[in-house]
Design an enzyme around this catalytic site. Structure first.
Site, short mmCIF file in Angstrom:
data_model
loop_
_atom_site.label_atom_id
_atom_site.label_comp_id
_atom_site.label_asym_id
_atom_site.label_seq_id
_atom_site.Cartn_x
_atom_site.Cartn_y
_atom_site.Cartn_z
CD1 TRP A 1 8.87 -3.18 -4.01
CD2 TRP A 1 9.82 -4.27 -5.72
NE1 TRP A 1 9.95 -3.87 -3.51
CE2 TRP A 1 10.55 -4.55 -4.53
CE3 TRP A 1 10.23 -4.85 -6.91
CZ2 TRP A 1 11.67 -5.39 -4.51
CZ3 TRP A 1 11.35 -5.69 -6.91
CH2 TRP A 1 12.06 -5.96 -5.72
CE LYS B 1 -2.59 0.25 3.57
NZ LYS B 1 -1.69 1.04 4.45
CB ALA C 1 -5.33 1.43 10.69
CB THR D 1 5.19 0.02 -2.40
OG1 THR D 1 5.97 -0.51 -1.32
CG2 THR D 1 6.01 -0.04 -3.68
NE ARG E 1 -0.59 5.14 8.59
CZ ARG E 1 -0.73 3.87 8.97
NH1 ARG E 1 -1.15 3.58 10.17
NH2 ARG E 1 -0.46 2.89 8.13
CG PHE F 1 4.16 -9.93 -6.68
CD1 PHE F 1 5.21 -10.18 -5.79
CD2 PHE F 1 3.14 -9.07 -6.26
CE1 PHE F 1 5.23 -9.59 -4.53
CE2 PHE F 1 3.16 -8.49 -5.01
CZ PHE F 1 4.20 -8.75 -4.14
CG PHE G 1 -3.50 -2.59 9.27
CD1 PHE G 1 -2.45 -3.42 8.90
CD2 PHE G 1 -3.47 -2.03 10.52
CE1 PHE G 1 -1.39 -3.66 9.76
CE2 PHE G 1 -2.41 -2.27 11.40
CZ PHE G 1 -1.38 -3.09 11.02
CE LYS H 1 2.90 -2.64 7.98
NZ LYS H 1 3.83 -1.54 7.65
#
Length: 556
Positions: free
Chosen positions: A409, A71, A273, A73, A94, A381, A301, A105
């Site tokens: 990415w 998210k 969140a 990224t 954030r 991907f 999230f 994470k």
């Protein structure tokens, strides 16, 4: 394949003064933290206050999985893509917490060639905002206990102290502690608790405050305990507000950094969140809207948590109105929701994809309830197949969603041009008719049940005896008109993290409720969600090191 930190460390950063210049910010309107970080002065924020607002784009996601959704990224890459198209854009994100950084994470600066930098600084101490929040929180705790020790003029019931100490670290042994042990002069013995800093009410207060005056008013309203008559005792009554505000003076100012492609990024505030409201500061978002034509922000999230709270708490309080929503998904995560183990996600599996895409479907339905146009993007991907991608594309378009592949990415802004063009087209041709999910006049239980049924898909809500009593008491005290901030696990639409996809025939279990009167919402704890997380068996901290030249490795 280079790691995220290697890519970030090899990047050539521009001086932050040059990044600021592109936004017409002069050097004397910045407060510099070295060469590549700065806080934006109050004088500059005042100067731009009459500028017209740009367009606000929210980036959210499906429920997170071990496969990762990307998210942040996507948010960073989309901002960079706008720059590639010659558009004036600012990203509003954030700040990361040290808890997940050293836990499971990892960092939260984006990834690959779509990162905000300096990445190590951002993920570690940054400009000290979290330290200021932690200090203000614990100063209030110290003043509270000192007041009790020095005669307890306010008649505080030591069994009804609700203010918790905090630390920006996952540390499970601090969840429930006893303080005041020792001699009589060491304080009153009582049970106490810690929360992680990002769950502190002061974090929420800072992120929702518009200026110093608003900050101090909110701090003053915070409920720290109840007296023997059951009446709330506030930080204002403890005369703690001035000192806390002094600690938070600089933390209130938004931070300016850049992406790998030098797109300006305001990174400020960081409530989780799953246990808090999950959005960056109102000040940073509103400032970004005055600085640029397009502002990309995110909420934490999945959309059931971050986006719901962005809409029903942040937008409700601030008057912000999003113009579009980007909903991030991956083929891998959708197959995981369809029952495929993480180790087998690289193989084509249309059956599992069809089973798991119901999670995406529910999030699309939820976002449409707020009247905001939705663009679904697949974070690409190399293992994605044409058949899988085509299926998702058709699925989204049949549900009145624009669709784009994101390759940010791997390719940075260039890989986000298709998404940026879809966003621009949506902004041009679809009007946002934003509305909140529920009205303030509903009872607290009705608000909780509206979210549980409409957003999570629950059949209803089950309240513990304690929670029912607490909600009734909060309404009697005059807090019934506040919105609710539901603390729930992030992995499932339900309060059970094991129920993936789109759970059916379940109830949400509410175990506790309390008011964050300064922030302006009622916190509702569901299931087994914790406000002080713990470390996993093998924390990410094991892999982090720094060499003799000061180069950090293993951060992400």
């Amino acid at each position: 394949m280079k790691t995220d930190i290697q890519i970030a460390q090899e990047a050539v950063l521009e001086p932050i003064t040059k990044v600021a210049k592109a936004l017409q910010i002069d050097e004397d309107e910045l407060e510099l933290y070295g060469k590549y970080k700065a806080k934006i002065s109050d004088e500059y924020l005042q100067k731009i206050s009459k500028n017209p607002d740009g367009k606000l784009i929210l980036v959210t996601a499906i429920n997170p999985t071990p496969a990762g959704e990307g998210k942040t990224t996507t948010s960073v890459g989309l901002g960079q893509a706008f720059g590639k198209l010659g558009k004036k854009a600012v990203i509003a994100l954030r700040e990361p917490s040290l808890g997940p950084c050293f836990g499971i994470k990892g960092g939260a600066a984006g990834g690959g060639y779509s990162q905000v930098v300096p990445m190590e600084d951002l993920n570690l101490h940054f400009t000290g905002d979290f330290h200021a929040i932690t200090s203000a929180n614990n100063l209030l705790a110290a003043i509270l206990d000192n007041h009790i020790q020095q005669g307890n003029e306010l008649g505080i019931d030591t069994r009804a102290v609700v203010w918790k100490r905090c630390l920006d670290m996952n540390d499970r042994v601090l969840r429930n502690i006893v303080v005041g042990l020792g001699n009589k002069t060491d304080g009153t013995v009582r049970e106490d608790h810690f929360v992680i800093t990002v769950a502190s009410e002061i974090m929420a207060v800072l992120c929702l405050s518009t200026d110093m005056k608003d900050l101090k008013e909110r701090l003053s309203r915070m409920v720290v305990a109840y007296n023997y008559q059951g009446e709330p005792v506030t930080a204002g009554q403890l005369q703690a507000v001035g000192a806390m505000a002094a600690l938070l003076k600089d933390a209130l100012k938004p931070n300016l950094i850049q992406t790998l492609e030098h797109t300006p990024a305001l990174v400020h505030g960081g409530p989780f969140a799953n246990i808090a409201h999950g959005c960056n500061s109102v000040r940073a978002t509103k400032a970004a809207l005055k600085m640029a034509d397009y502002v990309i922000t995110e909420a934490g999230f999945g959309a059931d948590l971050g986006a719901e709270k962005f809409f029903d708490i942040k937008c409700r309080m601030s008057g912000l109105k999003p113009d579009a929503v980007v909903l991030v998904a991956t083929i891998r995560a959708l197959k995981y929701n369809g029952g495929v183990p993480k180790a087998e996600l690289a193989s084509e599996n249309l059956k599992a994809l069809k089973a798991g895409i119901v999670n995406l479907e529910k999030h699309i339905e939820n976002l449409h309830k707020y009247g905001v146009p939705v663009i679904v993007t697949l974070n690409s991907f190399v293992t994605d197949t044409e058949a899988e991608t085509s299926f998702v594309k058709q699925f989204c378009e049949e549900r009145d969603c624009e669709f784009a592949i994101s390759e940010v990415w791997e390719k940075g802004g260039e890989g986000g041009i298709a998404l940026a063009e879809k966003v621009l087209d949506t902004l041009e041709n679809k009007k946002s008719d934003f509305k909140v999910l529920y009205e303030n006049e509903l009872s607290l239980k009705d608000k909780i049940e509206t979210i549980a049924k409409e957003i999570y898909g629950a059949d209803g809500v089950v309240y513990s005896a304690q929670a029912s009593k607490q909600l009734l008491k909060l309404e009697e005290l005059g807090y019934g008109k506040l919105p609710v901030c539901i603390a729930k696990n992030q992995y499932s639409l339900s309060d059970d993290p094991e129920l993936l996809g789109r759970p059916q025939n379940f109830e949400v279990n509410v175990r506790e409720a309390y008011v964050s009167a300064g922030a302006g919402f009622v916190v509702v704890l569901t299931g087994t969600v914790m406000t002080m997380p713990g470390l996993p068996k093998k924390p990410a901290a094991y892999n982090i090191d720094v060499n003799e030249d000061g180069v950090i490795t293993g951060l992400f």
